[in-house]
Design a protein around this motif. Structure first.
Motif, mmCIF file in Angstrom:
data_model
loop_
_atom_site.group_PDB
_atom_site.id
_atom_site.type_symbol
_atom_site.label_atom_id
_atom_site.label_comp_id
_atom_site.label_asym_id
_atom_site.label_seq_id
_atom_site.Cartn_x
_atom_site.Cartn_y
_atom_site.Cartn_z
ATOM 1 N N TRP A 362 0.675 -1.260 0.080
ATOM 2 C CA TRP A 362 -0.049 -0.143 0.126
ATOM 3 C C TRP A 362 0.771 1.348 -0.035
ATOM 4 O O TRP A 362 0.513 2.380 -0.723
ATOM 5 N N PRO A 363 2.138 1.238 0.680
ATOM 6 C CA PRO A 363 2.825 2.479 0.594
ATOM 7 C C PRO A 363 3.233 2.866 -0.743
ATOM 8 O O PRO A 363 3.547 3.977 -0.826
ATOM 9 N N SER A 364 3.386 2.017 -1.799
ATOM 10 C CA SER A 364 3.808 2.077 -2.993
ATOM 11 C C SER A 364 2.911 3.221 -3.991
ATOM 12 O O SER A 364 3.395 3.795 -4.439
ATOM 13 N N PHE A 365 1.698 2.885 -3.315
ATOM 14 C CA PHE A 365 0.599 3.876 -4.113
ATOM 15 C C PHE A 365 0.940 5.334 -3.833
ATOM 16 O O PHE A 365 0.847 6.187 -4.775
ATOM 17 N N GLN A 370 1.349 9.901 -4.855
ATOM 18 C CA GLN A 370 1.043 11.009 -4.079
ATOM 19 C C GLN A 370 -0.142 11.745 -3.705
ATOM 20 O O GLN A 370 -1.341 10.985 -3.701
ATOM 21 N N LEU A 371 -0.298 13.032 -4.257
ATOM 22 C CA LEU A 371 -1.255 13.755 -4.186
ATOM 23 C C LEU A 371 -2.303 13.154 -5.049
ATOM 24 O O LEU A 371 -3.864 13.011 -4.826
ATOM 25 N N LEU A 372 -1.992 12.673 -6.303
ATOM 26 C CA LEU A 372 -2.916 12.128 -7.285
ATOM 27 C C LEU A 372 -3.866 10.898 -6.714
ATOM 28 O O LEU A 372 -5.040 10.742 -7.261
ATOM 29 N N ILE A 373 -3.208 10.104 -5.820
ATOM 30 C CA ILE A 373 -4.062 8.978 -5.332
ATOM 31 C C ILE A 373 -5.463 9.432 -4.713
ATOM 32 O O ILE A 373 -6.273 8.723 -4.605
ATOM 33 N N PHE A 374 -5.292 10.608 -3.876
ATOM 34 C CA PHE A 374 -6.606 11.130 -3.600
ATOM 35 C C PHE A 374 -7.607 11.731 -4.366
ATOM 36 O O PHE A 374 -8.932 11.822 -4.350
ATOM 37 N N LEU A 375 -7.111 12.431 -5.585
ATOM 38 C CA LEU A 375 -7.836 13.129 -6.422
ATOM 39 C C LEU A 375 -8.452 12.062 -7.595
ATOM 40 O O LEU A 375 -9.469 12.129 -8.166
ATOM 41 N N PHE A 376 -7.751 10.846 -7.472
ATOM 42 C CA PHE A 376 -8.069 10.021 -8.609
ATOM 43 C C PHE A 376 -9.759 9.501 -8.532
ATOM 44 O O PHE A 376 -10.168 9.417 -9.360
ATOM 45 N N PRO A 377 -10.118 9.119 -7.151
ATOM 46 C CA PRO A 377 -11.527 8.667 -7.146
ATOM 47 C C PRO A 377 -12.486 9.856 -7.475
ATOM 48 O O PRO A 377 -13.587 9.731 -7.858
ATOM 49 N N ALA A 378 -12.159 10.981 -7.200
ATOM 50 C CA ALA A 378 -13.178 12.316 -7.445
ATOM 51 C C ALA A 378 -13.235 12.311 -8.830
ATOM 52 O O ALA A 378 -14.231 12.623 -9.280
ATOM 53 N N GLY A 379 -12.107 12.230 -9.513
ATOM 54 C CA GLY A 379 -12.255 12.281 -10.971
ATOM 55 C C GLY A 379 -12.954 11.284 -11.662
ATOM 56 O O GLY A 379 -13.761 11.514 -12.520
ATOM 57 N N VAL A 380 -12.965 9.961 -11.206
ATOM 58 C CA VAL A 380 -13.669 8.943 -11.719
ATOM 59 C C VAL A 380 -15.256 9.099 -11.472
ATOM 60 O O VAL A 380 -16.237 8.856 -12.170
ATOM 61 N N CYS A 420 -3.170 9.787 -13.780
ATOM 62 C CA CYS A 420 -3.240 11.338 -13.972
ATOM 63 C C CYS A 420 -4.303 11.939 -14.897
ATOM 64 O O CYS A 420 -4.731 13.204 -14.417
ATOM 65 N N VAL A 421 -5.084 11.213 -15.692
ATOM 66 C CA VAL A 421 -6.230 11.819 -16.349
ATOM 67 C C VAL A 421 -7.450 11.998 -15.458
ATOM 68 O O VAL A 421 -7.782 13.184 -15.319
ATOM 69 N N SER A 422 -7.751 11.150 -14.627
ATOM 70 C CA SER A 422 -9.014 11.564 -13.510
ATOM 71 C C SER A 422 -8.550 12.426 -12.626
ATOM 72 O O SER A 422 -9.271 13.407 -12.377
ATOM 73 N N ALA A 423 -7.184 12.431 -12.153
ATOM 74 C CA ALA A 423 -6.928 13.766 -11.228
ATOM 75 C C ALA A 423 -7.000 14.975 -11.867
ATOM 76 O O ALA A 423 -7.321 16.122 -11.194
ATOM 77 N N ALA A 514 -4.978 24.691 -2.938
ATOM 78 C CA ALA A 514 -4.730 23.538 -4.230
ATOM 79 C C ALA A 514 -3.301 23.846 -4.482
ATOM 80 O O ALA A 514 -2.581 23.062 -5.023
ATOM 81 N N ILE A 515 -2.948 25.398 -4.731
ATOM 82 C CA ILE A 515 -1.656 25.526 -5.117
ATOM 83 C C ILE A 515 -0.522 24.839 -4.188
ATOM 84 O O ILE A 515 0.393 24.357 -4.697
ATOM 85 N N GLY A 516 -0.886 25.026 -2.926
ATOM 86 C CA GLY A 516 0.259 24.495 -2.023
ATOM 87 C C GLY A 516 0.219 22.816 -2.254
ATOM 88 O O GLY A 516 1.541 22.457 -2.043
ATOM 89 N N MET A 517 -0.821 22.405 -2.140
ATOM 90 C CA MET A 517 -0.766 20.794 -2.553
ATOM 91 C C MET A 517 0.226 20.383 -3.903
ATOM 92 O O MET A 517 0.825 19.565 -3.984
ATOM 93 N N LEU A 518 -0.261 21.107 -4.766
ATOM 94 C CA LEU A 518 0.535 21.205 -6.038
ATOM 95 C C LEU A 518 2.315 21.171 -5.975
ATOM 96 O O LEU A 518 2.738 20.447 -6.380
#
Length: 775
Positions: A362-365, A370-380, A420-423, A514-518
């Motif tokens: 799991w830590p490999s994800f 990093q940040l994208l793993i949290f934005l990924f479900p929202a994009g889907v 990357c696309v979904s995020a 959002a800018i800080g997270m990026l």
């Protein structure tokens, strides 16, 4: 074209459009520069060198192609690999990577640019990363808009999940495969949206390129048919879907069969039958639609029940019969290992022994995304809002790739693009919402004469009717009217002050967050890339107490010794992990290498390593082995040594010789895997143990030597060797090379001859006994 803030009225729409295009081009240029630069840490920190194991074969094959031409490479038989069997390289390799480098090499030399083929191979992956960013931009633009596309391009340009397989020097098939994956998916979406046979054909061409470049082409082979099947089940069959799929499948399948290593697999293996089945199903559905447009409803129902269903049943039955007869090959072990994570360990240990085939931690994800793993479900989830055909594709891609990435570390690479696309879709939607200063139009409510809205009036009337028979109805109506007036006044005051998400303060907080997270995402990607994914496996680096870098170059030291101090035809035996490096860097004959096509040959090496000297020696002589190479990390604490891999050698050998090699014999009675004085007798007598710990105690002055990897004390009296002799040990004892002794010229056993040479003569009997024996 919509803008967040109003533009001056004296600027034409053409100027605005051209300026926006210029800004996108500049932004994409910067993204491409960042993608390439972030992959050059390996060259800057070390030098221009090929990394890992498989890339060394690819580089060696590319040199043959560049020096002798494509046809010589196509017909190349390598007698130095898999000795004494050899290898038909042209028919057992995906040539796309080598052909790409060869085309670039000849193109540059045509313009008199004398670039060495090694530098082309080293820098090929960073160069293609910019193309991957462009393909991801085009794909995401089809999902949402160009702003989301730029975000997706920036994400995939620096995300560690993709950089891990595309740094400078990582000359593997994945260097170009992810670009081909994304451009094929983009062209498929375009073909589907437009119903264009042209885009379908282009998708087939890039699919053919993918087939020629990487064995992972099966992901595309099944993703597009699954998408088409889901659209059929959703009732979204159209002529656009029919034209797009048929043009892609027909041309792509015929062209993929031109790759010798693939051959007739698209029509003879189970992995490809899904695409063929969807192709046949589309023909049935299209035929049914055609008939339905020419006959009445009742006649159509009869035809559907008889002909269409019959064709479907016959097709499924034919598939079952051909599989049973062997005309269609069954599913491979690699396929079964994706659905049953314990299958490979039980039945195909050679597959399970590869670290890339282990389940993903799991830590490999978070490490790779990093940040994208949290934005990924929202994009889907946002793809469900419109749920166009292309959004259905992203949803399917996300689900399938997430599962595969969880069961195999290597497949994290196929998950990264859709993440990357979904995020990008999710973050772009967030930025669009909070950057836009305009408020949405709120429909005004119709008010009555007393100032209350019509809806409030209706509610008041209903309430009055309900309590009309009760006392105090008029007072309740008056109180309700007063409360309505207060609520209306508070709403108007709140809107005038622009509170909530439409206020400048709320929007500023969200945007700064959002800018800080990026920014943190960029720092994370840079750190992971420079520290974790930019170190070549042949050059190890450590840090001195003063913070300076210490280079451990034992691999190249050993391979250089082999090249300079052994005959050209010397045969070297090692575990298969190092076969490509020995062939590429030492230019010596090897028994096994990373191709792993012959399990029995690998098991033979495993048997020799796990057997006692007297058992292993006939195996070595039978295969004309001159030198044996082992990796030992006990001195420095290098965990990737052969002792840690030894159990896989035992398991693979046990699969072929279960009566001679049993894994439990290498454990203690308590079931522990140990190398100290508590190690089992079978373990201490094995050739691998003896070669690893031979003379190790001498480094500690005859005291107890400490194995820093296993953290165990090695006995003071170390193992001895009778059938092999130490030829070379590198500075840090990571690589140890032993020479196989020749047979004794007097016909003695080598153990006896070695004891005699060391002055350890066997005790003789009494003289009287000798005389009696003679008499």
């Amino acid at each position: 074209m919509s803008t967040a803030f109003p533009l001056p009225t004296d600027i034409s729409s053409t100027t605005v459009a051209n300026t926006a295009s210029l800004l996108r081009i500049v932004a994409f240029g910067l993204i491409s520069g960042a993608a390439i630069a972030s992959r050059l840490f390996a060259v800057i920190n070390f030098e221009s060198i090929i990394h890992e194991f498989d890339p060394w074969f690819n580089y060696r094959a590319t040199r043959v192609l560049a020096a002798k031409g494509f046809y010589e490479f196509w017909n190349w038989f390598d007698p130095t690999a898999w000795y004494p069997l050899g290898r038909v390289v042209g028919g057992t390799v995906y040539p796309g990577l080598m052909a790409t480098s060869g085309v670039i090499y000849n193109f540059l030399h045509y313009f008199n640019l004398p670039v060495d083929i090694r530098n082309i191979c080293v820098l090929l992956a960073p160069g293609f990363s910019a193309l991957t960013a462009w393909a991801t931009y085009m794909f995401t633009t089809e999902m949402k808009d160009s702003s989301a596309g730029l975000l997706a391009a920036a994400f995939i340009g620096i995300v560690p999940g993709y950089i891990s397989r595309s740094v400078a020097g990582s000359y593997d098939n994945e260097a170009i495969a992810i670009f081909l994956l994304m451009i094929t998916f983009y062209l498929w979406i375009k073909a589907l949206k437009l119903g264009s046979a042209l885009f379908g054909t282009l998708a087939a061409v890039f699919y053919f390129y993918m087939v020629a470049a990487w064995g992972g082409y099966a992901f595309i082979t099944n993703m597009i048919p699954v998408h088409a099947l889901v659209l059929l089940l959703m009732g979204r069959f159209s002529s656009r879907l029919y034209v797009a799929y048929c043009s892609w499948y027909a041309i792509g399948t015929l062209s993929s069969m031109q790759v010798p290593f693939v051959g007739f697999q698209p029509v003879r293996t189970s992995e490809h039958m899904g695409a063929l089945g969807v192709f046949g199903l589309l023909q049935i559905v299209a035929f049914a639609s055609l008939v339905r447009s020419h006959v009445s409803s009742k006649q159509f129902q009869n035809l559907l029940a008889i002909s269409v269903v019959t064709m479907g049943v016959l097709g499924a039955g034919a598939f079952v019969v051909m599989t049973y007869k062997g005309w269609i090959a069954p599913w491979t072990g690699r396929f079964y290992s994706l659905w049953d994570t314990g299958y490979a360990k039980k039945y195909i240990p050679i597959i399970a022994s590869v670290s890339e085939h282990q389940p993903t931690a799991w830590p490999s994800f978070f490490m790779d995304l990093q940040l994208l793993i949290f934005l990924f479900p929202a994009g889907v989830v946002m793809c469900f809002r419109d749920l166009r055909d292309e959004h259905v594709f992203v949803i399917i891609y996300a689900v399938v790739a997430s599962y595969f990435a969880g069961v195999m570390v290597r497949l994290m690479l196929t998950l990264t693009p859709v993440v990357c696309v979904s995020a990008a879709v999710a973050l772009s939607t967030l930025l669009d919402t909070y950057v836009d200063a305009s408020e949405p139009d709120v429909p005004e409510e119709r008010t009555e004469a007393n100032g209350s809205s019509a809806s409030d009036g209706k509610k008041t009337k209903k309430a009055g009717a309900a309590v009309g028979s009760q006392a105090g109805a008029s007072a309740a109506a008056a109180a309700s009217s007063a409360i309505s007036d207060l609520v209306s006044a508070s709403k108007s005051n709140a809107q005038s002050r622009q509170k909530g998400i439409w206020g400048a303060d709320a929007r500023l907080v969200i945007l700064l967050n959002a800018i800080g997270m990026l920014v943190f995402f960029v720092f994370h990607c840079t750190w992971v890339t420079s520290n974790a994914y930019s170190s070549p496996s042949v050059v190890l680096a450590s840090t001195n107490p003063d913070g300076s870098q210490h280079i451990i170059d034992d691999y190249r030291e050993a391979y250089y010794w082999l090249r300079q101090n052994t005959p050209q035809d010397a045969v070297v035996m090692s575990w298969w992990d190092y076969g490509y490096q020995i062939a590429g860097m030492a230019d010596r004959v090897t028994l096994v290498d990373n191709n792993t096509w012959n399990n029995t040959h690998i098991a033979t090496v495993g048997k020799a390593m796990s057997s006692p000297e007297e058992v292993a020696y006939p195996i070595l002589r039978k295969h004309d082995v001159d030198y044996v190479l082992v990796i030992f990390g006990g001195l420095l604490g290098y965990s990737g040594d052969d002792i840690n891999k030894f159990l896989w050698m035992v398991r693979i050998a046990q699969g072929v010789w279960p009566d001679e090699i049993q894994e439990p014999n290498y454990f203690t009675p308590q079931g522990e895997y140990r190398v100290d004085d508590r190690a089992s007798e079978t373990m201490r007598n094995s050739l691998m143990y003896k070669m690893s710990y031979y003379r190790f105690s001498e480094l500690y002055g005859g005291g107890n030597a400490l194995d820093r990897v296993r953290n165990q004390q090695i006995p003071k009296v170390g193992p001895t060797l009778d059938y092999l002799e130490e030829a070379f040990t590198t500075e840090n004892w990571i690589v140890r090379i032993y020479k196989v002794r020749k047979e004794d010229p007097l016909g003695r056993d080598l153990k006896t001859a070695n004891a005699f040479a060391q002055g350890k003569k066997r005790k003789r009997g009494k003289p009287v006994s000798r005389r009696r024996a003679i008499v």
